[in-house]
Design a protein around this motif. Structure first.
Motif, PDB file in Angstrom:
ATOM      1  N   GLN A  57       3.339   4.653 -10.310  1.00 39.78           N
ATOM      2  CA  GLN A  57       1.967   4.368 -10.466  1.00 39.78           C
ATOM      3  C   GLN A  57       1.623   2.772 -10.651  1.00 39.78           C
ATOM      4  N   LYS A  58       2.889   1.932 -10.995  1.00 40.91           N
ATOM      5  CA  LYS A  58       2.573   0.467 -11.087  1.00 40.91           C
ATOM      6  C   LYS A  58       2.538  -0.014  -9.537  1.00 40.91           C
ATOM      7  N   PRO A  59       1.677  -1.332  -9.566  1.00 37.30           N
ATOM      8  CA  PRO A  59       1.518  -1.801  -8.427  1.00 37.30           C
ATOM      9  C   PRO A  59       2.749  -2.173  -7.667  1.00 37.30           C
ATOM     10  N   ALA A  60       3.045  -1.888  -6.442  1.00 38.81           N
ATOM     11  CA  ALA A  60       4.191  -2.021  -5.703  1.00 38.81           C
ATOM     12  C   ALA A  60       4.445  -3.711  -5.574  1.00 38.81           C
ATOM     13  N   GLU A  61       5.901  -4.087  -5.594  1.00 38.35           N
ATOM     14  CA  GLU A  61       6.140  -5.591  -5.395  1.00 38.35           C
ATOM     15  C   GLU A  61       5.594  -6.088  -4.136  1.00 38.35           C
ATOM     16  N   ALA A  62       5.659  -5.554  -3.205  1.00 31.08           N
ATOM     17  CA  ALA A  62       4.890  -5.993  -1.865  1.00 31.08           C
ATOM     18  C   ALA A  62       3.363  -6.096  -1.831  1.00 31.08           C
ATOM     19  N   THR A  63       2.951  -7.122  -1.497  1.00 32.38           N
ATOM     20  CA  THR A  63       1.573  -7.244  -1.532  1.00 32.38           C
ATOM     21  C   THR A  63       0.801  -6.370  -0.402  1.00 32.38           C
ATOM     22  N   LEU A  64      -0.557  -6.303  -0.234  1.00 28.95           N
ATOM     23  CA  LEU A  64      -1.237  -5.569   0.930  1.00 28.95           C
ATOM     24  C   LEU A  64      -0.806  -6.283   2.256  1.00 28.95           C
TER      25      LEU A  64
ATOM     26  N   ASN B  66       8.471  -0.325   4.968  1.00 34.33           N
ATOM     27  CA  ASN B  66       9.157  -0.499   3.661  1.00 34.33           C
ATOM     28  C   ASN B  66       8.712   0.446   2.484  1.00 34.33           C
ATOM     29  N   ALA B  67       7.635   1.281   2.771  1.00 32.92           N
ATOM     30  CA  ALA B  67       7.197   2.255   1.891  1.00 32.92           C
ATOM     31  C   ALA B  67       7.644   3.867   2.176  1.00 32.92           C
ATOM     32  N   GLY B  68       8.824   3.553   3.289  1.00 30.51           N
ATOM     33  CA  GLY B  68       9.494   4.916   3.525  1.00 30.51           C
ATOM     34  C   GLY B  68       8.978   5.899   4.055  1.00 30.51           C
ATOM     35  N   LEU B  69       7.780   5.374   4.806  1.00 29.02           N
ATOM     36  CA  LEU B  69       6.928   6.370   5.586  1.00 29.02           C
ATOM     37  C   LEU B  69       7.029   6.359   7.007  1.00 29.02           C
ATOM     38  N   GLN B  70       6.853   7.560   7.684  1.00 32.02           N
ATOM     39  CA  GLN B  70       7.189   7.546   9.304  1.00 32.02           C
ATOM     40  C   GLN B  70       5.803   8.409   9.708  1.00 32.02           C
ATOM     41  N   LEU B  71       4.990   7.779  10.514  1.00 31.82           N
ATOM     42  CA  LEU B  71       3.896   8.325  11.093  1.00 31.82           C
ATOM     43  C   LEU B  71       4.099   9.192  12.107  1.00 31.82           C
ATOM     44  N   GLN B  72       3.629  10.515  12.180  1.00 33.77           N
ATOM     45  CA  GLN B  72       4.049  11.504  13.395  1.00 33.77           C
ATOM     46  C   GLN B  72       2.659  12.136  13.528  1.00 33.77           C
ATOM     47  N   GLU B  73       2.387  12.179  15.168  1.00 33.10           N
ATOM     48  CA  GLU B  73       1.305  12.803  15.577  1.00 33.10           C
ATOM     49  C   GLU B  73       1.807  14.137  15.774  1.00 33.10           C
TER      50      GLU B  73
ATOM     51  N   VAL C 277       7.754   2.922  -2.719  1.00 37.23           N
ATOM     52  CA  VAL C 277       8.253   3.609  -1.640  1.00 37.23           C
ATOM     53  C   VAL C 277       7.539   5.099  -2.013  1.00 37.23           C
ATOM     54  N   ALA C 278       6.934   5.711  -0.893  1.00 36.07           N
ATOM     55  CA  ALA C 278       6.090   7.126  -1.418  1.00 36.07           C
ATOM     56  C   ALA C 278       7.219   8.233  -1.615  1.00 36.07           C
ATOM     57  N   ILE C 279       6.896   9.172  -2.366  1.00 35.30           N
ATOM     58  CA  ILE C 279       7.594  10.245  -2.851  1.00 35.30           C
ATOM     59  C   ILE C 279       7.324  11.436  -1.851  1.00 35.30           C
ATOM     60  N   ALA C 280       6.057  11.805  -1.610  1.00 44.85           N
ATOM     61  CA  ALA C 280       5.430  12.689  -1.101  1.00 44.85           C
ATOM     62  C   ALA C 280       4.839  12.464   0.424  1.00 44.85           C
TER      63      ALA C 280
END
Length: 340
Positions: free
Chosen positions: A48-55, A62-69, A90-93
């Motif tokens: 829950q800590k703020p990520a090192e990367a800024t918005l 870099n959040a480890g996420l893939q967007l799929q339609e 990095v997102a867990i879920a």
């Protein structure tokens, strides 16, 4: 010097989380749920800590996420990380986005506000329609930690049952998380203009707070953590028999659905069946332990190696926890008498 500080930060994070998970998986049984909760506290605080990367620099990549339609106007944000993650950025879920003719439903808010803001930005990149609701599929922090970003924008967050009480009391180390603002306890239909989303209650994973969401016109089912696709499931406050029953019902009700699990890749009914098979294996094993009069300590030592059928699964640090849960729930339960 800056690079060195970042590396040191990441190293310290990784060491802390690994130590936490070891304390969870080495512990024995429900007594160890105390140790398990302590370890999850450390993971949750880090996540829950703020990520090192800024918005300005945080991205799906870099959040480890893939967007799929998954279907027209229905998207899944799939997290690829193992557990624990290497960074709080990095997102867990997994997450979900359902776009209707007038508005949008977001499914799960990730584990912190930075990732939730990334989710909001992703919605804006797909449509100019407003977010109408956010759905928490259950109370665990990796699905609710970003609620605050939506509540600040006066977007209602939907949950089930005692989810507010759990979060407000810090159950399972949800301290500091913003709870849902709307509670549903029965089947509920949400309309996003001309698109319907049906929300249904299920049971077994998270102590009476589980919900699934089905998009009928697209035949897409968001299961939350009822399904861990090719991941060892988290069973810390589960009722595996209830979970098995819910999976049977989902398999029978949505046989043709595309399935977006809480963790792992998009699947179909085979993902539900694989989850069911894991629990059936646990139950059969536990009944054998009971017949052999094994102690929990003996079980955890004798069966410490992940079976070959699951050796490629992620989240293997949760494996011992599933053994402990099965031992408590199956070997110590009373035999059901046969009807004469």
């Amino acid at each position: 010097m800056l690079k060195k500080l970042k590396l040191n930060h990441l190293l310290a994070f990784a060491i802390a989380v690994i130590a936490a998970i070891m304390s969870m998986t080495i512990g024995q049984g429900w007594e160890p749920v105390v140790a398990q909760n302590q370890s999850q506290t450390q993971v949750q605080k880090q996540a829950q800590k703020p990520a090192e990367a800024t918005l300005q620099t945080i991205s799906l990549q870099n959040a480890g996420l893939q967007l799929q339609e998954v279907a027209q106007g229905v998207y899944a944000l799939i997290a690829s990380t193992d557990f624990p993650p290497v960074s709080p950025a990095v997102a867990i879920a997994n997450g979900g986005i359902v776009i209707g003719s007038e508005s949008v439903l977001v499914i799960d808010s990730f584990q912190n506000s930075d990732l939730a803001e990334l989710l909001i930005a992703t919605v804006k990149s797909l449509t100019d329609k407003p977010i109408k609701y956010v759905l928490n599929t259950h109370y665990h922090f990796d699905h609710t930690g970003g609620n605050v970003a939506f509540v600040k924008q006066n977007i209602p967050v939907i949950g089930r049952g005692v989810i507010r009480e759990y979060i407000q009391s810090g159950k399972n180390n949800t301290n500091g998380i913003t709870p849902p603002t709307v509670i549903v306890n029965s089947q509920t239909d949400i309309w996003l203009g001309d698109r319907q989303v049906r929300i249904e209650r299920v049971d077994g994973h998270s102590a009476g707070t589980d919900l699934v969401a089905y998009v009928p016109d697209a035949k897409v089912l968001f299961t939350g953590d009822m399904v861990f696709n090719k991941r060892i499931p988290y069973t810390g406050d589960s009722d595996i028999r209830q979970w098995q029953g819910s999976l049977y019902r989902l398999i029978a009700t949505f046989p043709e659905a595309k399935v977006v699990p809480g963790h792992g890749d998009v699947t179909d009914v085979t993902g539900l069946q694989a989850q069911q098979a894991y629990f059936s294996w646990l139950e059969r094993s536990a009944l054998e332990w009971k017949a052999q009069i094994l102690t929990k300590e003996q079980v955890l030592e004798k069966f410490a190696r992940v079976p070959d059928a699951y050796k490629d699964y992620k989240f293997q640090r949760l494996y011992n926890l599933t053994l402990s849960s099965a031992y408590e729930q199956f070997t110590r339960s009373q035999n059901i008498p046969l009807i004469p």
